[in-house]
Motif scaffolding. Sequence first.
Motif, PDB file in Angstrom:
ATOM      1  N   GLN A 271      39.497  62.114   6.062  1.00 10.44           N
ATOM      2  CA  GLN A 271      40.694  61.358   6.454  1.00 10.44           C
ATOM      3  C   GLN A 271      41.170  60.448   5.322  1.00 10.44           C
ATOM      4  O   GLN A 271      42.377  60.311   5.088  1.00 10.44           O
ATOM      5  N   ALA A 272      40.231  59.832   4.612  1.00  6.42           N
ATOM      6  CA  ALA A 272      40.610  58.943   3.515  1.00  6.42           C
ATOM      7  C   ALA A 272      41.323  59.706   2.406  1.00  6.42           C
ATOM      8  O   ALA A 272      42.343  59.247   1.874  1.00  6.42           O
ATOM      9  N   VAL A 273      40.804  60.867   2.057  1.00  8.33           N
ATOM     10  CA  VAL A 273      41.435  61.676   1.008  1.00  8.33           C
ATOM     11  C   VAL A 273      42.815  62.148   1.457  1.00  8.33           C
ATOM     12  O   VAL A 273      43.777  62.150   0.672  1.00  8.33           O
ATOM     13  N   ALA A 274      42.953  62.501   2.716  1.00 10.71           N
ATOM     14  CA  ALA A 274      44.237  62.976   3.224  1.00 10.71           C
ATOM     15  C   ALA A 274      45.300  61.879   3.212  1.00 10.71           C
ATOM     16  O   ALA A 274      46.500  62.178   3.134  1.00 10.71           O
ATOM     17  N   ASN A 275      44.878  60.624   3.279  1.00 13.10           N
ATOM     18  CA  ASN A 275      45.823  59.501   3.327  1.00 13.10           C
ATOM     19  C   ASN A 275      45.739  58.621   2.074  1.00 13.10           C
ATOM     20  O   ASN A 275      45.985  57.411   2.144  1.00 13.10           O
ATOM     21  N   ASN A 276      45.406  59.225   0.950  1.00 12.03           N
ATOM     22  CA  ASN A 276      45.154  58.453  -0.261  1.00 12.03           C
ATOM     23  C   ASN A 276      46.243  58.630  -1.314  1.00 12.03           C
ATOM     24  O   ASN A 276      45.975  58.528  -2.508  1.00 12.03           O
ATOM     25  N   ALA A 277      47.468  58.864  -0.878  1.00 12.86           N
ATOM     26  CA  ALA A 277      48.548  59.079  -1.842  1.00 12.86           C
ATOM     27  C   ALA A 277      48.729  57.879  -2.762  1.00 12.86           C
ATOM     28  O   ALA A 277      49.043  58.038  -3.952  1.00 12.86           O
ATOM     29  N   ASP A 278      48.541  56.661  -2.238  1.00 12.34           N
ATOM     30  CA  ASP A 278      48.714  55.461  -3.058  1.00 12.34           C
ATOM     31  C   ASP A 278      47.393  54.932  -3.609  1.00 12.34           C
ATOM     32  O   ASP A 278      47.350  53.877  -4.243  1.00 12.34           O
ATOM     33  N   GLY A 279      46.302  55.653  -3.353  1.00 10.64           N
ATOM     34  CA  GLY A 279      45.002  55.256  -3.895  1.00 10.64           C
ATOM     35  C   GLY A 279      44.346  54.089  -3.211  1.00 10.64           C
ATOM     36  O   GLY A 279      43.387  53.525  -3.748  1.00 10.64           O
ATOM     37  N   THR A 280      44.832  53.710  -2.026  1.00  8.16           N
ATOM     38  CA  THR A 280      44.270  52.545  -1.341  1.00  8.16           C
ATOM     39  C   THR A 280      43.292  52.912  -0.232  1.00  8.16           C
ATOM     40  O   THR A 280      42.614  52.032   0.298  1.00  8.16           O
ATOM     41  N   ALA A 281      43.217  54.183   0.125  1.00  6.78           N
ATOM     42  CA  ALA A 281      42.299  54.581   1.199  1.00  6.78           C
ATOM     43  C   ALA A 281      40.867  54.693   0.691  1.00  6.78           C
ATOM     44  O   ALA A 281      39.915  54.355   1.401  1.00  6.78           O
ATOM     45  N   ILE A 282      40.711  55.166  -0.548  1.00  2.00           N
ATOM     46  CA  ILE A 282      39.386  55.283  -1.151  1.00  2.00           C
ATOM     47  C   ILE A 282      39.560  55.398  -2.664  1.00  2.00           C
ATOM     48  O   ILE A 282      40.519  56.021  -3.143  1.00  2.00           O
ATOM     49  N   ASP A 283      38.664  54.790  -3.413  1.00  2.00           N
ATOM     50  CA  ASP A 283      38.664  54.918  -4.865  1.00  2.00           C
ATOM     51  C   ASP A 283      37.862  56.164  -5.227  1.00  2.00           C
ATOM     52  O   ASP A 283      36.633  56.113  -5.342  1.00  2.00           O
TER      53      ASP A 283
END
Length: 539
Positions: free
Chosen positions: A181-193
Motif C-alpha cells: 500500500q505504501a509503494v502504491a501511494n508513494n508518488a510524492d515520496g511521503t508514504a515510505i522512503d
Amino acid sequence: MYRLRKSFGGAAVGCALCVGAVVPLALSSATAHAGVPSVAATQDTVNGLAADGVFRPADPDDGTGPDWLSTAIGAHNGDVLIVVTPGTDDGTLYPRIRDFRAGDRPTYIIDYPEAIGPIIGGRSGASLPIFAPSYDESRDIAVAQNLKAMHAFATQQGENPTVVYTGFSQGAEALGNAAEQAVANNADGTAIDVDKSYVLLISDPRSPWGLKAWAADHPAVAGLMELAGAESNGARDPQATGDLPVTSVIVVGDPVANFQWVWNRPVSSLLVDAAGFLTVHTGLGEQNYGNLIDYSEEPTVLHSADGNTTYLVYTPKHHPLTALAVLINTRLGIPFDDDDVARWDSVNNAFYPLQAPGVQNAAVDVVDPTAAHTAPTDEPGSASRAAVENTPAPAPAALSTNTDEAVGDRHLTDTQPPTKGRHRAPERATTPPPAASAPVLDPNTTNPLPLTKPAEGASPPEQHSPAVLPSPAAPNSPAGSQAPTVPQTRSDGLQSGGPRHAADSQPDAPREGVSGGGVSEGGKHAMTGHGRHAAENAA
C-alpha cells in the motif's frame, strides 16, 4: 520394554503438544537496556509514534547476541532502526529478534492485537478469545500501524534514518500488505522512503509456497478460511512493492511459509505440517526462525522475476517428524543418541519426503540465480516441483521437474491424475521446452548480488554474505526502471544439480507411495524434486 516405554512416552507428549499443554520456551531475562537513536530528529519521530500508540515498549537487550542482520543488509553508517511486527500471541518474539539487535540497535514493537478470534485472544485485551478481533481485523490494525511508522520516518525533519521493517507470521502478512500500500501511494515520496527502507518478512503466509498460496487453489479451504475471518488472498505479488527491497525468509517444513501437501495423502501431509508447525514455526524445535545464524548450511537464494524480492530458504538438519520425536523424548527425559536420530530421519524421509521451495513449484515467477539457464513451463499457471535431486541418471516413474536444474528429466506415469490450479502435478511432457538464454554469472565470487541494478556509472554493490537483502533503489531512479541483475553464482559446483541445500536421493530404496525415491544419509532429510502438490505414485 524399553521400546514400549519410548513409544508410550512419545504418544503422550505428542498429544500434549497437539492440545497446547506444553508451555513455550521461557524468555531470557538478562539485565540490559534499550538502544536509542543518535539523531534527535529520529528520537522525536519515535516519541511521536509511541505517543500515538503505534509502538509499545520493547524489552531491553544486552546487544551482545550474534549479528545475523548485518550479514543480510551489510554495513551502514548512522542509525539502523528495527521496527518489528510480532506474530500471533508472539511468545518467542525476543529470542527470535535477538540476532537483529546486535550492537544495541534501537528496536521498536508495533502494537496491535496479535489475535485470531475466536481462537486466540493475543494482546487484544478481550476477556475471552471469542470476543477478540478476527485474523483479518487484527492484521489490518497492524497494517495501519506500519503505514503510520513508514510515513513518519519518511517525512521527519533532517535526514531520514535507515529502517528495517520486519514481521513474523501474521505480522509478516501485515507488514507485506502495508509495504504494498505504501509503494502504491508513494508518488510524492511521503508514504515510505524506498531508498532507506528494508522489508524483512519471516514466515509469511503469503509466500509463493505458503499456506495462503495453497488455499487459493482449493476453493473449499478458501471458503472455510473466509468463514473463520481470514481472507484467502493468495500469494504475494513481488511487483506490488516495486523497487523496495523485500526479503522473505522461509524454513523448509514450516507449513505457514512452506505448506506440505500431496493430494492423495492428506492425513500424512497434515501430520507433517503439524509437526513442522510445532517444531519450526513456534520455535520449540532445535532449529527454527530464532537461530538462523546457527544453521550449518547457507540458505538457498531465489529471486522474484518481477519487483525486488529475495527469498532465503533455510534447511534444518532434520525432518519435522524427527524434530518432533527429538522434542518429545527430550521433554520426557527418554535417552536417545545420534544413531536413533539418524534412523528416525531415514524412516521419515522415506515416509514423507519434504517438498522444498523452488522455481517451478512457486505460485509466482521466481528465478534461481545459480541455475545455468531456466526453461519455461509448457502450461500457464502450473508449477511443478523445483528440482532438488542431483542424481546422475533419470529414475523411472518419477515426476518431471521440467527444468535443467536436475540432472535427468523425470516424467509422470500416464495413469497419474492431475490436480487443479497452479500447483498441479506436471503432465507428461511430449517435447522438451526451449531453454532460455543463460544469465551472466561471475564464478569468482561466492555471494549473490542484490537484485537492484546500480545506477549508471556507479560501482557495483558491496557483497557481504550469501544471505543478502536486495539493496535499495538508487535515489533518483524511476520506479520500475531497474532491470534485475542476476546474482553471481557460487563457484563450488552448485550450478547444476539443484538448489544449495538439496538432499541427494538414492533411487534404489522405494518409499511408501513413491517410486524411485530414497533415503538421505547422515541425518539430513530428503526433499523430492517433484511438484509441491504433485501426487506421488502408489507403491
